[in-house]
Motif scaffolding. Structure first.
Motif, PDB file in Angstrom:
ATOM      1  N   THR A  49      32.772  74.607   0.977  1.00  0.00           N
ATOM      2  CA  THR A  49      32.640  76.242   1.397  1.00  0.00           C
ATOM      3  C   THR A  49      33.291  76.433   2.665  1.00  0.00           C
ATOM      4  OG1 THR A  49      30.604  75.799   2.391  1.00  0.00           O
ATOM      5  CG2 THR A  49      30.543  76.407   0.096  1.00  0.00           C
ATOM      6  N   HIS A  50      33.705  75.867   3.538  1.00  0.00           N
ATOM      7  CA  HIS A  50      34.247  76.154   4.801  1.00  0.00           C
ATOM      8  C   HIS A  50      35.968  75.954   4.915  1.00  0.00           C
ATOM      9  CE1 HIS A  50      30.132  76.440   6.015  1.00  0.00           C
ATOM     10  NE2 HIS A  50      29.921  75.332   5.619  1.00  0.00           N
ATOM     11  N   HIS A  51      36.650  76.774   5.004  1.00  0.00           N
ATOM     12  CA  HIS A  51      37.957  76.856   5.175  1.00  0.00           C
ATOM     13  C   HIS A  51      38.539  77.602   6.231  1.00  0.00           C
ATOM     14  CE1 HIS A  51      37.590  75.378   0.812  1.00  0.00           C
ATOM     15  NE2 HIS A  51      38.496  74.539   1.052  1.00  0.00           N
ATOM     16  N   TYR A  52      38.710  76.940   7.384  1.00  0.00           N
ATOM     17  CA  TYR A  52      39.026  77.754   8.513  1.00  0.00           C
ATOM     18  C   TYR A  52      40.574  77.909   8.837  1.00  0.00           C
ATOM     19  CZ  TYR A  52      34.074  77.808   9.581  1.00  0.00           C
ATOM     20  OH  TYR A  52      32.832  77.948   9.455  1.00  0.00           O
ATOM     21  N   THR A  53      41.216  78.732   9.173  1.00  0.00           N
ATOM     22  CA  THR A  53      42.390  78.667   9.600  1.00  0.00           C
ATOM     23  C   THR A  53      42.975  79.390  10.792  1.00  0.00           C
ATOM     24  OG1 THR A  53      43.179  80.705   8.332  1.00  0.00           O
ATOM     25  CG2 THR A  53      43.514  78.444   7.448  1.00  0.00           C
ATOM     26  N   CYS A  54      43.788  79.201  11.504  1.00  0.00           N
ATOM     27  CA  CYS A  54      44.219  80.016  12.659  1.00  0.00           C
ATOM     28  C   CYS A  54      45.527  80.501  12.808  1.00  0.00           C
ATOM     29  CB  CYS A  54      43.951  79.275  14.045  1.00  0.00           C
ATOM     30  SG  CYS A  54      45.213  77.900  14.340  1.00  0.00           S
ATOM     31  N   PHE A  55      45.772  81.538  13.340  1.00  0.00           N
ATOM     32  CA  PHE A  55      47.248  82.063  13.484  1.00  0.00           C
ATOM     33  C   PHE A  55      47.985  81.044  14.275  1.00  0.00           C
ATOM     34  CE2 PHE A  55      45.368  86.223  12.375  1.00  0.00           C
ATOM     35  CZ  PHE A  55      46.294  86.412  11.468  1.00  0.00           C
ATOM     36  N   GLY A  56      49.220  80.318  13.661  1.00  0.00           N
ATOM     37  CA  GLY A  56      50.176  79.231  14.382  1.00  0.00           C
ATOM     38  C   GLY A  56      51.059  79.832  14.973  1.00  0.00           C
ATOM     39  N   ASP A  57      51.505  81.119  15.222  1.00  0.00           N
ATOM     40  CA  ASP A  57      52.601  81.601  15.692  1.00  0.00           C
ATOM     41  C   ASP A  57      52.826  81.224  17.085  1.00  0.00           C
ATOM     42  OD1 ASP A  57      53.297  83.044  13.458  1.00  0.00           O
ATOM     43  OD2 ASP A  57      52.489  85.130  14.108  1.00  0.00           O
ATOM     44  N   PHE A  58      51.648  81.202  17.968  1.00  0.00           N
ATOM     45  CA  PHE A  58      51.687  80.735  19.474  1.00  0.00           C
ATOM     46  C   PHE A  58      52.152  79.439  19.414  1.00  0.00           C
ATOM     47  CE2 PHE A  58      47.749  79.139  17.966  1.00  0.00           C
ATOM     48  CZ  PHE A  58      47.479  78.126  18.964  1.00  0.00           C
ATOM     49  N   MET A  59      52.023  78.790  18.515  1.00  0.00           N
ATOM     50  CA  MET A  59      52.506  76.907  18.719  1.00  0.00           C
ATOM     51  C   MET A  59      53.956  77.060  18.516  1.00  0.00           C
ATOM     52  SD  MET A  59      49.173  75.386  16.510  1.00  0.00           S
ATOM     53  CE  MET A  59      49.733  73.742  16.951  1.00  0.00           C
ATOM     54  N   ASN A  60      54.694  78.082  18.119  1.00  0.00           N
ATOM     55  CA  ASN A  60      56.028  77.888  18.024  1.00  0.00           C
ATOM     56  C   ASN A  60      56.696  78.100  19.106  1.00  0.00           C
ATOM     57  OD1 ASN A  60      56.298  77.332  15.249  1.00  0.00           O
ATOM     58  ND2 ASN A  60      55.870  79.206  14.760  1.00  0.00           N
ATOM     59  N   ALA A  61      56.117  78.658  20.290  1.00  0.00           N
ATOM     60  CA  ALA A  61      56.597  79.006  21.536  1.00  0.00           C
ATOM     61  C   ALA A  61      57.248  77.687  21.994  1.00  0.00           C
ATOM     62  CB  ALA A  61      55.649  79.479  22.667  1.00  0.00           C
ATOM     63  N   GLY A  62      58.602  77.867  22.772  1.00  0.00           N
ATOM     64  CA  GLY A  62      59.001  76.748  23.192  1.00  0.00           C
ATOM     65  C   GLY A  62      59.631  75.719  22.089  1.00  0.00           C
ATOM     66  N   GLY A  63      59.737  76.163  20.932  1.00  0.00           N
ATOM     67  CA  GLY A  63      60.050  75.277  19.806  1.00  0.00           C
ATOM     68  C   GLY A  63      58.941  74.840  19.232  1.00  0.00           C
ATOM     69  N   SER A  64      59.162  74.835  17.706  1.00  0.00           N
ATOM     70  CA  SER A  64      58.158  74.119  16.882  1.00  0.00           C
ATOM     71  C   SER A  64      58.092  72.783  16.979  1.00  0.00           C
ATOM     72  CB  SER A  64      58.372  74.678  15.251  1.00  0.00           C
ATOM     73  OG  SER A  64      59.614  74.155  15.221  1.00  0.00           O
ATOM     74  N   SER A  65      59.153  71.898  17.600  1.00  0.00           N
ATOM     75  CA  SER A  65      58.858  70.552  17.603  1.00  0.00           C
ATOM     76  C   SER A  65      58.317  70.047  18.923  1.00  0.00           C
ATOM     77  CB  SER A  65      60.500  69.993  17.547  1.00  0.00           C
ATOM     78  OG  SER A  65      61.178  70.746  18.615  1.00  0.00           O
ATOM     79  N   ASP A  66      57.862  70.868  19.633  1.00  0.00           N
ATOM     80  CA  ASP A  66      57.016  70.463  20.923  1.00  0.00           C
ATOM     81  C   ASP A  66      55.817  69.795  20.429  1.00  0.00           C
ATOM     82  OD1 ASP A  66      58.874  71.546  22.595  1.00  0.00           O
ATOM     83  OD2 ASP A  66      57.696  72.875  23.230  1.00  0.00           O
ATOM     84  N   TRP A  67      55.361  68.779  21.274  1.00  0.00           N
ATOM     85  CA  TRP A  67      54.053  67.884  20.975  1.00  0.00           C
ATOM     86  C   TRP A  67      52.931  68.933  21.348  1.00  0.00           C
ATOM     87  CZ3 TRP A  67      53.398  63.146  18.854  1.00  0.00           C
ATOM     88  CH2 TRP A  67      54.513  62.425  18.629  1.00  0.00           C
ATOM     89  N   LYS A  68      52.043  68.820  20.482  1.00  0.00           N
ATOM     90  CA  LYS A  68      50.839  69.709  20.594  1.00  0.00           C
ATOM     91  C   LYS A  68      49.558  68.629  20.754  1.00  0.00           C
ATOM     92  CE  LYS A  68      52.829  73.366  20.324  1.00  0.00           C
ATOM     93  NZ  LYS A  68      53.266  74.034  21.578  1.00  0.00           N
ATOM     94  N   HIS A  69      48.581  69.039  21.628  1.00  0.00           N
ATOM     95  CA  HIS A  69      47.317  68.202  21.541  1.00  0.00           C
ATOM     96  C   HIS A  69      46.163  68.948  21.072  1.00  0.00           C
ATOM     97  CE1 HIS A  69      43.613  66.512  23.747  1.00  0.00           C
ATOM     98  NE2 HIS A  69      44.289  65.372  23.076  1.00  0.00           N
ATOM     99  N   ILE A  70      45.695  68.362  19.886  1.00  0.00           N
ATOM    100  CA  ILE A  70      44.905  69.316  19.003  1.00  0.00           C
ATOM    101  C   ILE A  70      43.525  68.371  18.882  1.00  0.00           C
ATOM    102  CG2 ILE A  70      44.384  69.965  16.683  1.00  0.00           C
ATOM    103  CD1 ILE A  70      47.353  70.046  16.213  1.00  0.00           C
ATOM    104  N   VAL A  71      42.401  69.102  19.267  1.00  0.00           N
ATOM    105  CA  VAL A  71      40.919  68.703  19.158  1.00  0.00           C
ATOM    106  C   VAL A  71      40.172  69.680  18.184  1.00  0.00           C
ATOM    107  CG1 VAL A  71      38.760  68.163  20.642  1.00  0.00           C
ATOM    108  CG2 VAL A  71      41.150  67.830  21.658  1.00  0.00           C
ATOM    109  N   TRP A  72      39.717  69.007  16.983  1.00  0.00           N
ATOM    110  CA  TRP A  72      38.559  69.541  16.367  1.00  0.00           C
ATOM    111  C   TRP A  72      37.352  68.911  16.598  1.00  0.00           C
ATOM    112  CZ3 TRP A  72      38.861  68.262  10.266  1.00  0.00           C
ATOM    113  CH2 TRP A  72      37.967  69.172   9.503  1.00  0.00           C
ATOM    114  N   THR A  73      36.402  69.816  16.650  1.00  0.00           N
ATOM    115  CA  THR A  73      34.849  69.446  16.504  1.00  0.00           C
ATOM    116  C   THR A  73      34.266  70.263  15.542  1.00  0.00           C
ATOM    117  OG1 THR A  73      34.256  71.103  18.283  1.00  0.00           O
ATOM    118  CG2 THR A  73      34.931  68.901  18.970  1.00  0.00           C
ATOM    119  N   PHE A  74      33.260  69.507  14.890  1.00  0.00           N
ATOM    120  CA  PHE A  74      32.342  70.212  14.024  1.00  0.00           C
ATOM    121  C   PHE A  74      30.991  69.414  13.977  1.00  0.00           C
ATOM    122  CE2 PHE A  74      34.727  66.945  11.902  1.00  0.00           C
ATOM    123  CZ  PHE A  74      33.960  66.461  11.170  1.00  0.00           C
TER     124      PHE A  74
END
Length: 127
Positions: A49-74
């Motif tokens: 029942t839980h499907h969460y998404t976020c807008f990813g447009d901001f992650m393309n700043a500087g190029g989509s191939s930049d490394w990103k640090h992602i942390v998920w807690t639940f």
């Protein structure tokens, strides 16, 4: 988790799974999704029942191939047992939209794919 995505963070080719697992018999997964009617970007899916998404447009700043640090807690709240999910990208908390819906597939412990049904990550993963 440090990740680099070869696609565009806001326009995946379906569901590209970064992490797939199972907790208490329920599948959990994180990836990049392109689902009609949902914000396009990182997806966090838990159980049926839980499907969460976020807008990813901001992650393309500087190029989509930049490394990103992602942390998920639940988890669940102690006072009413409601599920919660939090996402941080490069140290900034990201607003998540609850899209509801069912979450199929198997919850085997894999990084970079669903393990059974494909849904391969298109990029690189580090710890």
């Amino acid at each position: 988790m440090w990740v680099q995505y070869d696609g565009t963070w806001s326009n995946a080719g379906g569901y590209d799974v970064l992490l797939n697992s199972e907790i208490g018999g329920a599948r959990i997964s994180m990836g990049v999704v392109n689902q009609t009617g949902w914000p396009k970007g990182i997806a966090l899916m838990f159980g049926g029942t839980h499907h969460y998404t976020c807008f990813g447009d901001f992650m393309n700043a500087g190029g989509s191939s930049d490394w990103k640090h992602i942390v998920w807690t639940f988890g669940t709240t102690s006072y009413d047992s409601r599920f919660y999910s939090r996402l941080w990208v490069d140290g900034h908390r990201v607003y998540l939209y609850n899209n509801g819906g069912g979450h199929g597939g198997s919850g085997n412990w894999t990084i970079g794919s669903n393990g059974v049904n494909g849904e391969y990550w298109d990029g690189r993963i580090d710890q």
